[in-house]
Design a protein around this motif. Structure first.
Motif, PDB file in Angstrom:
ATOM      1  N   GLU A 276       0.843  -1.144   0.030  1.00  0.00           N
ATOM      2  CA  GLU A 276      -0.029  -0.026  -0.106  1.00  0.00           C
ATOM      3  C   GLU A 276       0.884   1.119  -0.079  1.00  0.00           C
ATOM      4  OE1 GLU A 276      -1.974  -2.931   2.973  1.00  0.00           O
ATOM      5  OE2 GLU A 276       0.067  -2.189   2.260  1.00  0.00           O
ATOM      6  N   MET A 277       2.064   1.153   0.354  1.00  0.00           N
ATOM      7  CA  MET A 277       2.975   2.231   0.567  1.00  0.00           C
ATOM      8  C   MET A 277       2.361   3.343   1.618  1.00  0.00           C
ATOM      9  SD  MET A 277       5.438   1.742  -1.811  1.00  0.00           S
ATOM     10  CE  MET A 277       6.256   3.286  -2.101  1.00  0.00           C
ATOM     11  N   GLY A 278       2.099   2.560   2.574  1.00  0.00           N
ATOM     12  CA  GLY A 278       1.726   3.486   3.682  1.00  0.00           C
ATOM     13  C   GLY A 278       2.691   3.956   4.567  1.00  0.00           C
ATOM     14  N   VAL A 279       2.586   5.225   5.179  1.00  0.00           N
ATOM     15  CA  VAL A 279       3.750   5.869   5.964  1.00  0.00           C
ATOM     16  C   VAL A 279       3.260   5.761   7.332  1.00  0.00           C
ATOM     17  CG1 VAL A 279       4.648   7.478   4.204  1.00  0.00           C
ATOM     18  CG2 VAL A 279       2.692   8.072   5.668  1.00  0.00           C
ATOM     19  N   LEU A 280       1.877   5.658   7.454  1.00  0.00           N
ATOM     20  CA  LEU A 280       1.363   5.005   8.947  1.00  0.00           C
ATOM     21  C   LEU A 280       0.815   3.694   9.152  1.00  0.00           C
ATOM     22  CD1 LEU A 280      -0.592   8.521   9.851  1.00  0.00           C
ATOM     23  CD2 LEU A 280       1.984   7.868  10.363  1.00  0.00           C
ATOM     24  N   TYR A 281       1.192   2.940  10.294  1.00  0.00           N
ATOM     25  CA  TYR A 281       0.999   1.607  10.220  1.00  0.00           C
ATOM     26  C   TYR A 281      -0.817   1.438   9.831  1.00  0.00           C
ATOM     27  CZ  TYR A 281      -0.981   1.819  14.975  1.00  0.00           C
ATOM     28  OH  TYR A 281      -1.825   2.336  15.982  1.00  0.00           O
ATOM     29  N   PRO A 282      -1.571   1.990  10.189  1.00  0.00           N
ATOM     30  CA  PRO A 282      -2.862   1.496   9.667  1.00  0.00           C
ATOM     31  C   PRO A 282      -3.032   1.430   8.153  1.00  0.00           C
ATOM     32  CG  PRO A 282      -3.019   3.167  11.539  1.00  0.00           C
ATOM     33  CD  PRO A 282      -1.802   3.295  10.986  1.00  0.00           C
ATOM     34  N   GLY A 283      -2.199   2.239   7.389  1.00  0.00           N
ATOM     35  CA  GLY A 283      -2.155   2.280   5.946  1.00  0.00           C
ATOM     36  C   GLY A 283      -1.198   1.079   5.356  1.00  0.00           C
TER      37      GLY A 283
END
Length: 647
Positions: A276-283
């Motif tokens: 997902e390329m998230g920068v926060l863990y939920p993402g």
């Protein structure tokens, strides 16, 4: 009434296991991961579907004498273990669990002088002012070089996750000889050496090392796109095993975690937990599937030869495009993104070269991908990347790393269940094909507690012996005498030679071990003394000793031979830049000398026939006794010289 402390609880008390598992699950649920584990209810956690008869074996109460190594006897295996945030590599013996050596790599070490001597500082790298460029490191994964699919005893490669460096250790001396910082990457985690060339059949040995960049960053990372996470990218790097210089890099979607390589040299792969390329863990866990990403090595290297690459931020390393959008046609694709359940951790190649096991972490499953089917996808013979998956058994909560025994069985660590699960590959494939009578899980055993990495003896070669599994556990509360808030960790040795796994030993290990490999002792051939001719600055005769001045620069040459140094004193002036060159002239195995100068922060050792040097500024006038720090002789305490600094 006496007070009961935590360490007074019985080690096998089942309430302790329930507490640890409950706490772990609660923490995950608090992080919003309940959906990721929705397939696992309490009943499934106790006995995952497909294996109702596989009851966890109880913990062993004592070490059996059959697994002890008697005084004067040698261990059967070496275990090479990364040292985590110590920045070192460690060598243990198995089955004894005895610690033999701590190899400094990315850390400084007062015993050997690593980071203090000129030779080691040149390998570590320094700033323009002469100070070390980095003084910290974080080693995670260690892998040796190969020949014909088995360890050749030449090199060990290890990563530094913090600073994006790769290091190489010579196996004949068990010392680091090269370190390279990779360009344009952060969080270099997974690493694996190749086992042969993908095209040339004559090259049946390691020539490349593959390195996965974990943290996505703007490219170039020079201050632009700070607040545009959609522009962040990761790179997968191929390094030459001899020069340790990068050959090429691949721009990818998502990030890399661990790395595995095929036995035919054609593929390298990495599991991806944040597509997902998230920068926060939920993402980082919104998608129900992430990927196991495969790299077609021959095609990538042909693309580089054809000039189909870019370079980034001044680096000369060729970068090819491995993103999904640029690789839609399998017949020309450089990469293959195989969908696997969310947030996998760990990918391991089976010893027969047929499969890759990719664990779910947030799914109770392990995904089995067939090597030949990946190649078939690259040839355009499959409809989707997912068609390369041949099994996906449900094995338990928190699967991470997998080892193999060479008898068709896999052994996977279950972080949340605090267990090792044994599952059969053939049964898993049959179950995936619809055979309801196939039972993939055949055994499971409790470990204490929360196992991370796990590995079988010789299991990452084509000569697995199926004798032992070593479980490195992240928590050890109540297993050892308490030593304060920072607990030791446990490496639990499990006999896997029979139908049922059997825990045979608890070994305490320094925090924080990561990956290990277990190598038969006959494959390791070390040197016992050095060759003096290998050192250009060697002081080959005591007659060559002396003080040599060139302006404000002074070179002091001396030798050591128990129980004396060749110079009883050497005089310099305050403010001189002093270089001391010391050669050990003893030829007796294990006769090592040390050299230390009080108040000048100098301490190192020289092994038989070895030469080392240090450089410092003599900024403190007075008398300073230089002495041997390594016990070498009955007159060891008398082995001294004097540094005389004139004001």
């Amino acid at each position: 009434m006496s007070q009961k402390h935590d360490h007074d609880v019985e080690p096998n008390d089942p309430t302790r296991r329930r507490f640890l598992n409950t706490a772990a699950l609660t923490g995950l649920a608090g992080a919003g991961l309940a959906v990721g584990l929705s397939a696992c209810n309490k009943e499934q956690a106790a006995a995952p579907a497909g294996a109702p008869a596989a009851k966890a074996e109880p913990m062993a109460s004592a070490v059996s004498g059959a697994y002890e190594v008697a005084p004067g006897q040698l261990d059967t295996y070496y275990s090479f273990c990364s040292g985590g945030h110590s920045g070192e590599v460690r060598i243990y013996g198995l089955p004894s669990g005895r610690l033999f050596k701590r190899i400094p790599v990315f850390n400084t070490d007062a015993l050997t002088g690593w980071g203090i001597t000129n030779e080691s500082r040149a390998i570590l790298g320094t700033k323009p002012d002469g100070s070390l460029k980095y003084t910290t490191g974080d080693t995670h994964h260690v892998h040796q070089s190969y020949k014909d699919g088995v360890y050749d005893g030449k090199y060990i490669f290890v990563n530094d996750k913090i600073h994006g460096r790769i290091a190489r250790i010579r196996m004949d001396t068990m010392e680091c000889d090269k370190i390279t910082e990779l360009p344009n990457i952060q969080g270099f985690h997974g690493i694996f050496s190749d086992k042969r060339d993908p095209v040339d059949p004559a090259i049946n040995y390691t020539t490349r090392v593959f390195c996965g960049g974990e943290f996505s960053i703007p490219l170039p990372n020079d201050g632009r796109d700070l607040d545009k996470p959609e522009a962040y990218r990761s790179l997968f790097t191929c390094v030459d095993s001899e020069t340790l210089e990068p050959r090429w890099q691949v721009l990818i979607d998502g990030n890399c975690d661990l790395v595995a390589t095929s036995y035919d040299g054609k593929l390298a792969c990495t599991n991806q937990y944040n597509t997902e390329m998230g920068v926060l863990y939920p993402g980082m866990m919104s998608a129900e599937r992430d990927a196991c990403l495969f790299f077609n090595v021959a095609r990538i290297e042909q693309a580089v030869k054809d000039g189909k690459f870019q370079t980034i931020d001044g680096s000369k390393v060729p970068v090819v495009d491995g993103t999904r959008a640029a690789n839609a046609d399998p017949k020309t694709a450089l990469t293959c993104y195989v969908p696997v359940p969310k947030n996998p951790h760990g990918v391991n190649a089976s010893p027969d070269g047929k499969y890759y096991a990719c664990s779910g972490k947030l799914s109770p499953t392990a995904t089995l991908i067939e090597h030949d089917l990946v190649l078939k996808w690259f040839d355009g013979g499959l409809k989707t990347e997912r068609d390369t998956v041949v099994a996906e058994p449900e094995i338990g909560l928190g699967p991470l790393h997998t080892g193999f025994d060479g008898r068709g069985n896999a052994y996977t660590t279950l972080f949340l269940d605090s267990q090792i699960v044994k599952w059969n590959l053939e049964a898993a494939i049959k179950s995936f094909q619809g055979d309801k009578n196939a039972q993939p899980v055949v055994d499971r055993i409790d470990v204490m507690y929360q196992p991370g990495h796990g590995f079988t003896s010789m299991g990452e070669t084509n000569q697995p012996d199926g004798k032992f599994f070593l479980s490195d556990n992240k928590f050890s509360k109540d297993r050892f005498l308490p030593v304060g808030p920072l607990h030791p960790e446990t490496a639990q040795l499990i006999d896997i030679s029979g139908d049922k796994m059997k825990l045979v030993a608890d070994h305490s290990v320094y925090s924080e071990p990561h990956d290990s490999i277990i190598v038969r002792r006959d494959l390791i051939k070390t040197r016992q003394i050095y060759n003096m001719d290998e050192f250009p600055n060697a002081v080959k005769s005591p007659k060559d000793s002396g003080v040599f001045r060139d302006g404000k620069k002074v070179t002091i040459k001396l030798t050591s031979q128990a129980p004396a140094f060749s110079l009883t004193e050497f005089k310099v002036k305050q403010g001189d830049e002093v270089t001391i060159i010391l050669t050990n002239h003893d030829k007796v195995e294990d006769l090592t000398h040390g050299f230390a100068i009080p108040k000048y922060n100098i301490q190192f050792i020289v092994n038989p026939q070895e030469t080392k040097s240090v450089t410092f500024v003599a900024d403190k006038p007075g008398v300073y006794w230089c002495y041997c720090t390594n016990f070498c002789h009955a007159l060891h305490l008398e082995m001294r010289s004097r540094l005389l600094v004139e004001a």
